[in-house]
Enzyme design. Structure first.
Site, mmCIF file in Angstrom:
data_model
loop_
_atom_site.group_PDB
_atom_site.id
_atom_site.type_symbol
_atom_site.label_atom_id
_atom_site.label_comp_id
_atom_site.label_asym_id
_atom_site.label_seq_id
_atom_site.Cartn_x
_atom_site.Cartn_y
_atom_site.Cartn_z
ATOM 1 N N GLY A 77 0.781 -1.016 -0.040
ATOM 2 C CA GLY A 77 -0.252 0.296 0.207
ATOM 3 C C GLY A 77 0.715 1.174 -0.186
ATOM 4 O O GLY A 77 1.858 1.440 0.974
ATOM 5 N N ARG A 141 1.218 -5.957 -5.071
ATOM 6 C CA ARG A 141 1.662 -6.960 -3.965
ATOM 7 C C ARG A 141 1.830 -7.698 -4.468
ATOM 8 O O ARG A 141 2.097 -9.311 -3.272
ATOM 9 C CB ARG A 141 0.376 -6.759 -3.439
ATOM 10 C CG ARG A 141 -0.393 -5.582 -2.977
ATOM 11 C CD ARG A 141 -1.558 -5.654 -1.603
ATOM 12 N NE ARG A 141 -1.795 -4.468 -1.113
ATOM 13 C CZ ARG A 141 -1.090 -3.592 0.174
ATOM 14 N NH1 ARG A 141 -0.028 -4.603 0.561
ATOM 15 N NH2 ARG A 141 -2.147 -2.797 0.708
ATOM 16 N N ASP A 172 4.911 -8.055 5.941
ATOM 17 C CA ASP A 172 4.775 -9.190 4.612
ATOM 18 C C ASP A 172 5.968 -8.665 3.660
ATOM 19 O O ASP A 172 6.974 -9.631 3.451
ATOM 20 C CB ASP A 172 3.898 -8.870 3.657
ATOM 21 C CG ASP A 172 2.406 -9.574 5.219
ATOM 22 O OD1 ASP A 172 3.572 -10.833 6.160
ATOM 23 O OD2 ASP A 172 1.412 -9.463 4.875
ATOM 24 N N LYS A 198 8.459 0.988 5.218
ATOM 25 C CA LYS A 198 6.867 1.759 5.108
ATOM 26 C C LYS A 198 5.660 1.310 5.525
ATOM 27 O O LYS A 198 4.981 -0.456 5.775
ATOM 28 C CB LYS A 198 6.744 1.573 3.512
ATOM 29 C CG LYS A 198 6.045 1.593 2.934
ATOM 30 C CD LYS A 198 5.592 1.567 1.890
ATOM 31 C CE LYS A 198 4.585 0.256 2.141
ATOM 32 N NZ LYS A 198 3.842 -0.546 2.003
ATOM 33 N N THR A 199 4.592 1.703 6.089
ATOM 34 C CA THR A 199 3.388 1.361 6.016
ATOM 35 C C THR A 199 2.362 2.593 7.018
ATOM 36 O O THR A 199 2.859 2.807 8.284
ATOM 37 C CB THR A 199 2.649 -0.233 6.826
ATOM 38 O OG1 THR A 199 1.000 -0.049 6.771
ATOM 39 C CG2 THR A 199 2.942 0.174 8.022
ATOM 40 N N ASP A 201 -0.153 1.972 8.192
ATOM 41 C CA ASP A 201 -0.255 0.699 9.037
ATOM 42 C C ASP A 201 0.116 1.223 10.999
ATOM 43 O O ASP A 201 -0.557 1.285 12.196
ATOM 44 C CB ASP A 201 -0.871 -0.206 9.303
ATOM 45 C CG ASP A 201 -1.486 -0.612 7.861
ATOM 46 O OD1 ASP A 201 -2.405 0.259 7.418
ATOM 47 O OD2 ASP A 201 -1.947 -1.752 7.770
ATOM 48 N N LYS A 238 -27.468 17.437 14.621
ATOM 49 C CA LYS A 238 -28.113 16.135 15.180
ATOM 50 C C LYS A 238 -27.965 14.778 14.197
ATOM 51 O O LYS A 238 -28.269 14.257 13.746
ATOM 52 C CB LYS A 238 -29.164 16.219 14.041
ATOM 53 C CG LYS A 238 -29.160 17.055 12.459
ATOM 54 C CD LYS A 238 -29.316 17.545 11.782
ATOM 55 C CE LYS A 238 -28.249 18.440 10.128
ATOM 56 N NZ LYS A 238 -29.338 18.604 9.210
ATOM 57 N N MET A 246 -8.910 3.172 8.052
ATOM 58 C CA MET A 246 -8.370 2.113 7.573
ATOM 59 C C MET A 246 -6.674 1.681 8.350
ATOM 60 O O MET A 246 -6.194 2.626 9.604
ATOM 61 C CB MET A 246 -6.838 2.552 5.969
ATOM 62 C CG MET A 246 -7.066 1.950 4.813
ATOM 63 S SD MET A 246 -5.888 1.891 3.578
ATOM 64 C CE MET A 246 -7.209 1.589 2.290
ATOM 65 N N TYR A 420 -8.300 5.517 1.953
ATOM 66 C CA TYR A 420 -7.233 6.416 1.039
ATOM 67 C C TYR A 420 -6.813 7.575 0.231
ATOM 68 O O TYR A 420 -6.506 8.170 0.146
ATOM 69 C CB TYR A 420 -7.848 5.173 -1.119
ATOM 70 C CG TYR A 420 -8.173 4.664 -1.055
ATOM 71 C CD1 TYR A 420 -7.105 3.556 -1.361
ATOM 72 C CD2 TYR A 420 -9.076 3.417 -0.568
ATOM 73 C CE1 TYR A 420 -6.845 2.295 -1.277
ATOM 74 C CE2 TYR A 420 -9.541 2.561 -0.656
ATOM 75 C CZ TYR A 420 -8.465 1.875 -1.047
ATOM 76 O OH TYR A 420 -8.302 0.033 -0.643
ATOM 77 N N GLU A 421 -7.602 8.695 1.337
ATOM 78 C CA GLU A 421 -7.430 9.727 1.482
ATOM 79 C C GLU A 421 -6.507 10.493 2.091
ATOM 80 O O GLU A 421 -5.715 11.443 2.105
ATOM 81 C CB GLU A 421 -9.102 10.336 1.899
ATOM 82 C CG GLU A 421 -10.258 10.174 1.938
ATOM 83 C CD GLU A 421 -11.066 8.883 1.935
ATOM 84 O OE1 GLU A 421 -9.967 7.793 2.025
ATOM 85 O OE2 GLU A 421 -11.223 9.210 2.174
ATOM 86 N N GLY A 422 -5.319 9.341 2.472
ATOM 87 C CA GLY A 422 -5.101 9.808 3.645
ATOM 88 C C GLY A 422 -3.433 8.957 2.879
ATOM 89 O O GLY A 422 -1.746 9.414 3.204
ATOM 90 N N ARG A 423 -3.293 7.841 2.019
ATOM 91 C CA ARG A 423 -2.062 7.424 1.514
ATOM 92 C C ARG A 423 -0.949 7.817 0.987
ATOM 93 O O ARG A 423 -0.171 7.370 1.057
ATOM 94 C CB ARG A 423 -3.172 5.726 1.327
ATOM 95 C CG ARG A 423 -2.885 5.250 2.077
ATOM 96 C CD ARG A 423 -3.046 3.777 1.401
ATOM 97 N NE ARG A 423 -3.444 3.291 0.567
ATOM 98 C CZ ARG A 423 -3.425 1.757 -0.238
ATOM 99 N NH1 ARG A 423 -3.128 0.473 0.468
ATOM 100 N NH2 ARG A 423 -3.808 1.863 -1.578
HETATM 101 P P1 FBP Z 1 0.245 -2.207 3.124
HETATM 102 O O1 FBP Z 1 0.905 -2.850 5.021
HETATM 103 O O2 FBP Z 1 0.858 -2.519 2.258
HETATM 104 O O3 FBP Z 1 1.616 -1.007 4.463
HETATM 105 O O4 FBP Z 1 -0.516 -1.988 3.565
HETATM 106 C C1 FBP Z 1 -1.622 -0.463 4.705
HETATM 107 C C2 FBP Z 1 -2.418 -0.114 3.689
HETATM 108 O O5 FBP Z 1 -3.525 0.724 3.427
HETATM 109 C C3 FBP Z 1 -3.967 -1.506 4.611
HETATM 110 O O6 FBP Z 1 -4.178 -0.098 6.043
HETATM 111 C C4 FBP Z 1 -5.228 -1.655 3.770
HETATM 112 O O7 FBP Z 1 -5.804 -2.466 4.897
HETATM 113 C C5 FBP Z 1 -4.493 -2.430 2.614
HETATM 114 O O8 FBP Z 1 -3.505 -1.269 2.239
HETATM 115 C C6 FBP Z 1 -5.622 -2.184 1.371
HETATM 116 O O9 FBP Z 1 -4.629 -1.891 0.672
HETATM 117 P P2 FBP Z 1 -5.591 -2.326 -1.202
HETATM 118 O O10 FBP Z 1 -5.890 -0.660 -1.637
HETATM 119 O O11 FBP Z 1 -4.323 -2.707 -1.732
HETATM 120 O O12 FBP Z 1 -6.905 -2.995 -1.528
#
Ligand code: FBP
Length: 547
Positions: A77, A141, A172, A198-199, A201, A238, A246, A420-423
């Site tokens: 990701g 991936r 991974d 990197k991640t 997460d 309200k 994520m 996806y807004e933050g990645r």
């Molecule tokens: P990585 O562990 O590869 O950094 O991915 C992070 C992540 O953004 C997770 O938070 C999310 O569950 C996953 O990728 C979503 O991946 P994809 O967009 O490939 O479905």
């Protein structure tokens, strides 16, 4: 490429480097290392890369002028700062010797196997410095794990005269980097492999890795938007906003965003697992907060939900484990079945306890759990609409309480998923600097002949010039875990620690946040201005590193 004014101004930003990396360096080696667990098994699987020492770069007298070509791969990701790892690596590789070349393999590890690459030049790189995204070379991936992939990769490595491959990835991908390093070392191919943490997460951290890059920017981006929602929520009074965040398994992102924005509720998967809570317990707890706030005239609130929640609800977690093994064992014949036949197949093969859990889940969720895993065997949790599942169930419970005369409020729910807004957000100064230093360290690890190491930068809550840089043997972070029905050596994932300072800080305040309205509005990431606004690390990192 057409670029915005902000991008142009950002491109001119010179990332700050730790003092130790600013000039010539020498390598300082520590004592031999051991894996975090299963030492005998890991040692047997990695005889050539096990037990190596920790490495730190300290100012030295001579610049290493070794001629070397390097290949780089972005894996998994996207995470803000990837382009700065490439920039740091590129600048250091060229500084060591202007004839050195950097090649980017395209669209992830698959680029190495399929021989898709581009030479990274200053002309190509200049518009990507300090930008978010991985679009300079793309990511993917593909899991690098088979001998034929390693050998196929070697062909292009030889053709381009590459000495080392840098793999930028999560737990991974770095596990795979270590397997590749071991393979090339065992074969005496003379090809080094270096990883980079990197991640977004935040789950690739341990005694040597303080944080994975991207976590800082992603959590600041989500916190900005959560703050905006809180302010809207507190203005209109309200809606209840259910926000899924994520983060795959671990709840670090949700916890950090909670510390930054003080929502009414934030679920932490690791706590739910430790307390052996059921889905119904979770719903009941949320409904009680909604009912309490309604009794105070506050029919509004914000709930943060970590993406991986369902896997941590113990009964559902056990079901997922069995499904993982079942799907791994029956891949092809299962994949050819239609939706109803797949459901029937699963019900026929599950144990009684897990079948009962499977049948109680809303169809959309059980279906999602039955679909293909990602190449690393993970359930694609980002596709499960937990925020809707939870708010629907809370709504149903409140409706029942209303009939019984226990509740008399209004409950109107809105749903959001921030991921996806933050990645690919433009990296914060922290991530811009951190990544540039990681790339620089990776180049220096290669120059000093290391393989099977991950580049690291430590002391990151201090001023940048006091950061320390070096490398950690990847085998040091490994243990044996069950994956796709088999025991495999993997880097241990860091989940939220319930006795850790960030979680404790959250627990100390959450009852007040639930009852009162204590929202904090962090606003957007700032790049220029006072250090306390622009250069602050995450609250998680500050609390974890607090002396
Ligand atoms: P990585 O562990 O590869 O950094 O991915 C992070 C992540 O953004 C997770 O938070 C999310 O569950 C996953 O990728 C979503 O991946 P994809 O967009 O490939 O479905």
């Amino acid at each position: 490429m057409k670029t915005s004014a902000l991008q142009q101004a950002r491109a001119a930003y010179q990332p700050k480097l730790p003092k130790a990396l600013q000039g010539a360096v020498k390598v300082q080696e520590g004592a031999p290392t051991q894996s975090v667990d299963n030492q005998e098994e890991i040692k047997a699987l990695f005889p050539n890369t096990y037990g190596m020492p920790l490495v730190e770069f300290v100012p030295g007298e001579t610049e290493n002028a070794k001629q070397m070509n390097v290949g780089i791969i972005l894996s998994g990701g996207q995470a803000p700062g990837g382009h700065n790892v490439i920039s740091g690596l590129f600048d250091q590789v060229k500084k060591l010797n202007p004839n050195n070349k950097l090649y980017g393999f395209l669209m992830g590890p698959g680029g190495l196997v399929d021989h898709d690459y581009v030479e990274i030049t200053e002309e190509l790189l200049k518009d990507y410095r300090n930008t978010g995204g991985f679009d300079l070379i793309g990511s993917g991936r593909t899991k690098l794990e088979k001998e034929e992939q390693f050998e196929k990769g070697l062909e292009i490595i030889r053709q381009l005269n590459i000495n080392a491959i840098v793999i930028i990835g999560g737990d991974d991908s770095n596990t795979n980097a270590c397997v590749l390093a071991e393979y090339y070392a065992a074969k005496n191919y003379g090809v080094q492999v270096i990883g980079c943490p990197k991640t977004i997460d935040g789950d690739l951290k341990n005694s040597q890795i303080e944080t994975s890059f991207g976590f800082d920017t992603a959590t600041k981006t989500y916190s900005e938007v959560i703050g905006n929602i809180e302010r809207d929520c507190n203005s209109a009074r309200k809606y209840w906003h259910f926000i899924k965040l994520m983060g795959r398994s671990a709840s670090h992102i949700a916890l950090e965003c909670a510390l930054q924005t003080q929502p009414n509720i934030c679920l932490i998967s690791e706590e739910i697992e430790a307390k052996d809570q059921t889905l119904n317990d979770i719903i009941e707890n949320i409904a009680e907060v909604v009912a309490y706030r309604a009794s105070q005239g506050n029919n509004f609130g914000v709930v943060l939900i970590p993406e991986g929640l369902v896997e941590f609800i113990p009964a559902i977690g056990r079901l997922i484990q069995e499904l993982n093994d079942l799907l791994a064992a029956h891949g092809a014949d299962y994949a050819d079945l239609d939706k109803d036949a797949q459901r029937a197949y699963i019900l026929a093969h599950l144990t009684e306890e897990n079948r009962a859990t499977f049948e109680t889940l809303p169809e959309g969720v059980s279906r999602q759990l039955s679909l293909d895993r990602d190449p690393h065997g993970n359930v694609q949790v980002s596709l499960i609409e937990t925020e809707k599942l939870i708010s629907d169930m809370v709504g149903a419970k409140l409706a029942r309480w209303k009939k019984e005369g226990k509740y008399n409020g209004k409950f109107s729910a809105l749903h959001h998923f921030f991921g996806y807004e933050g990645r690919c957000a433009a990296p914060s100064n922290f991530d811009a600097d951190y990544c540039y230093a990681l790339g620089t360290s990776a180049a220096l690890l290669i120059a000093s002949g290391k393989t099977g190491y991950m580049a690291i930068v430590k002391n990151t809550t201090a001023r940048t010039d006091e950061w320390k840089a070096g490398g950690v043997p990847i085998t040091m972070m490994m243990n044996m875990e069950r994956r796709n029905g088999e025991m495999k050596p993997v880097i241990r994932k860091a989940l939220v620690e319930l006795d850790g300072k960030p979680f404790k800080a959250f627990v100390a305040q959450r009852d007040q946040w639930a009852k009162e309205t204590c929202y904090v509005y962090p606003g957007p990431i700032q790049y220029w201005g006072p250090a306390e606004v622009c250069d602050q690390p995450t609250k998680t990192l500050e609390l974890e590193q607090e002396k």
